[in-house]
Write a protein that holds these residues in place. Structure first.
Motif, PDB file in Angstrom:
ATOM      1  N   ARG A 193      54.816  -0.089 -26.175  1.00 46.81           N
ATOM      2  CA  ARG A 193      55.967   0.814 -26.180  1.00 46.81           C
ATOM      3  C   ARG A 193      57.260   0.011 -26.246  1.00 46.81           C
ATOM      4  NH1 ARG A 193      55.201   6.118 -24.581  1.00 46.81           N
ATOM      5  NH2 ARG A 193      53.000   6.645 -24.406  1.00 46.81           N
ATOM      6  N   PRO A 194      58.311   0.591 -26.821  1.00 44.68           N
ATOM      7  CA  PRO A 194      59.600  -0.096 -26.807  1.00 44.68           C
ATOM      8  C   PRO A 194      60.044  -0.356 -25.370  1.00 44.68           C
ATOM      9  CG  PRO A 194      59.662   1.833 -28.242  1.00 44.68           C
ATOM     10  CD  PRO A 194      58.381   1.907 -27.467  1.00 44.68           C
ATOM     11  N   PHE A 195      60.840  -1.411 -25.180  1.00 46.98           N
ATOM     12  CA  PHE A 195      61.280  -1.790 -23.838  1.00 46.98           C
ATOM     13  C   PHE A 195      62.162  -0.712 -23.225  1.00 46.98           C
ATOM     14  CE2 PHE A 195      63.907  -4.314 -20.872  1.00 46.98           C
ATOM     15  CZ  PHE A 195      62.882  -4.884 -20.129  1.00 46.98           C
ATOM     16  N   SER A 196      63.085  -0.184 -23.989  1.00 49.67           N
ATOM     17  CA  SER A 196      63.994   0.877 -23.549  1.00 49.67           C
ATOM     18  C   SER A 196      64.682   1.417 -24.795  1.00 49.67           C
ATOM     19  CB  SER A 196      65.028   0.363 -22.543  1.00 49.67           C
ATOM     20  OG  SER A 196      65.761  -0.712 -23.094  1.00 49.67           O
ATOM     21  N   ARG A 197      65.460   2.493 -24.661  1.00 55.81           N
ATOM     22  CA  ARG A 197      66.159   3.065 -25.820  1.00 55.81           C
ATOM     23  C   ARG A 197      67.161   2.055 -26.388  1.00 55.81           C
ATOM     24  NH1 ARG A 197      66.158   5.812 -30.396  1.00 55.81           N
ATOM     25  NH2 ARG A 197      67.813   7.368 -30.600  1.00 55.81           N
TER      26      ARG A 197
END
Length: 361
Positions: free
Chosen positions: A187-191
């Motif tokens: 998953r991406p680290f954060s937006r």
């Protein structure tokens, strides 16, 4: 990258699980026996295994025979919403890997032999955890067209049919520059985030990056290294959950489900993914869940999630306002550091003209 090779769950003894409690780096596990007799988990392909695997590459997305080498490609599913676009991307990736491998390795006869016999390649997807599950199902159906084509292409080029075509590699920079989606099945680290990359302090690329307005700073306690901060706006996962969610009870179980699902319908090599877990849940959640999915996994790697203590962390979440401010400081590309002679550090970026002089192509 430290793993044990087991074919039964009860072979994972107390010494193994103690690494998960913090006595050392948590060990992963691989199941080489499973790879010798199974490509996709739903198919048995005894006749296809001309030279069976004896281990894995370091990231464990490809089981390999002795002297066999990796031949990998990557397609970002987030950037290929249309099914026909995805097919064309997979097709071009397949042709590149297939023809590259068909060249063999004449300087190393053992590698040349296993390469020509197995023709093992690995086309990976990125953005798997970002898109709805239906997109993965459609991608697997699209990839089946490539599997069907491989026999004809192999006959046409007078090489063996590939024993495997698809994989999921851990990913990294490629997934970021092709759309900032989650790397591989991660998953991406954060937006919004900072991705820090370390360069030698004398790298010729630093002048170009500074001219472009990209923030740079000396590395803490290391004058020979410069840290460059790239600001990313990542693709938002369909369910809204980012990387830290994986360490929750729901996130850990759902991640194992997704890995086994993708192993079953997509990858005929293996699925490489580092799964976060909570130290306190080792006996109540981690071990029982892994036991439940063990027979469907070719490999597993875990990492405890407890934050970090880095002064210049490789990845750091930031606000939308901080991202907007940083991006506003970037300059449109014109002729950063233009010289009469081509800077060799820019060649790989396609920034050098046909006569050697840097241009704004």
């Amino acid at each position: 990258n430290n793993s044990v090779n087991v074919h039964r769950f009860d072979q994972l003894d107390d010494d193994y699980w103690n690494t998960f409690r913090g006595e050392s780096e948590p060990y992963g596990f691989v199941n080489v026996d499973k790879c010798k007799f199974m490509d996709r988990c739903t198919e048995r392909m005894y006749d296809k295994k001309y030279v069976p695997p004896e281990g894995f590459n370091p990231c464990a997305e490809q089981p390999l025979a002795a002297y066999e080498v990796c031949c990998l490609g990557e397609v970002n599913i987030v950037s290929n919403e249309d099914e026909e676009d995805l097919y064309q991307s997979l097709l071009m990736c397949y042709f590149f890997c297939k023809f590259a491998y068909s060249l063999g390795c004449p300087t190393e006869l053992r590698t040349d032999h296993v390469t020509r016999v197995n023709q093992r390649i690995g086309i990976s997807l990125s953005g798997i955890a970002v898109v709805p599950l239906e997109r993965i199902r459609r991608a697997a159906n699209t990839m089946s067209r490539i599997h069907d084509m491989d026999q004809a292409v192999s006959d046409w080029t007078f090489v063996n049919r590939s024993v495997a075509l698809a994989t999921v590699k851990p990913g990294g920079t490629l997934s970021k520059v092709s759309g900032s989606s989650g790397a591989g099945i991660h998953r991406p680290f954060s937006r919004y985030q900072i991705r820090r990359v370390r360069f030698p302090a004398n790298s010729k690329m630093l002048g170009w990056l500074k001219d472009a307005g990209v923030p740079t700073e000396p590395a803490v306690h290391d004058a020979s290294t410069t840290v460059v901060s790239f600001y990313l706006k990542n693709t938002e996962p369909a369910d809204g959950h980012y990387a830290d969610w994986v360490a929750t009870d729901e996130g850990f179980v759902d991640t194992l489900k997704l890995i086994t699902y993708v192993q079953m319908i997509w990858s005929d090599n293996a699925v490489s993914c580092t799964v976060y877990y909570d130290y306190a849940k080792l006996d109540s959640l981690v071990r029982p869940t892994l036991q439940r999915y063990f027979q469907k996994l070719k490999c597993f790697s875990g990492l405890p999630y407890y934050g970090h203590g880095f002064a210049q962390a490789p990845e750091e979440p930031i606000s939308e306002e901080a991202y907007a401010k940083a991006v506003a400081g970037l300059k449109p590309y014109t002729h950063y550091g233009e010289t009469d002679e081509c800077d060799e550090s820019l060649v790989d970026f396609g920034l050098c003209g046909p006569n050697g002089a840097c241009s704004d192509r």
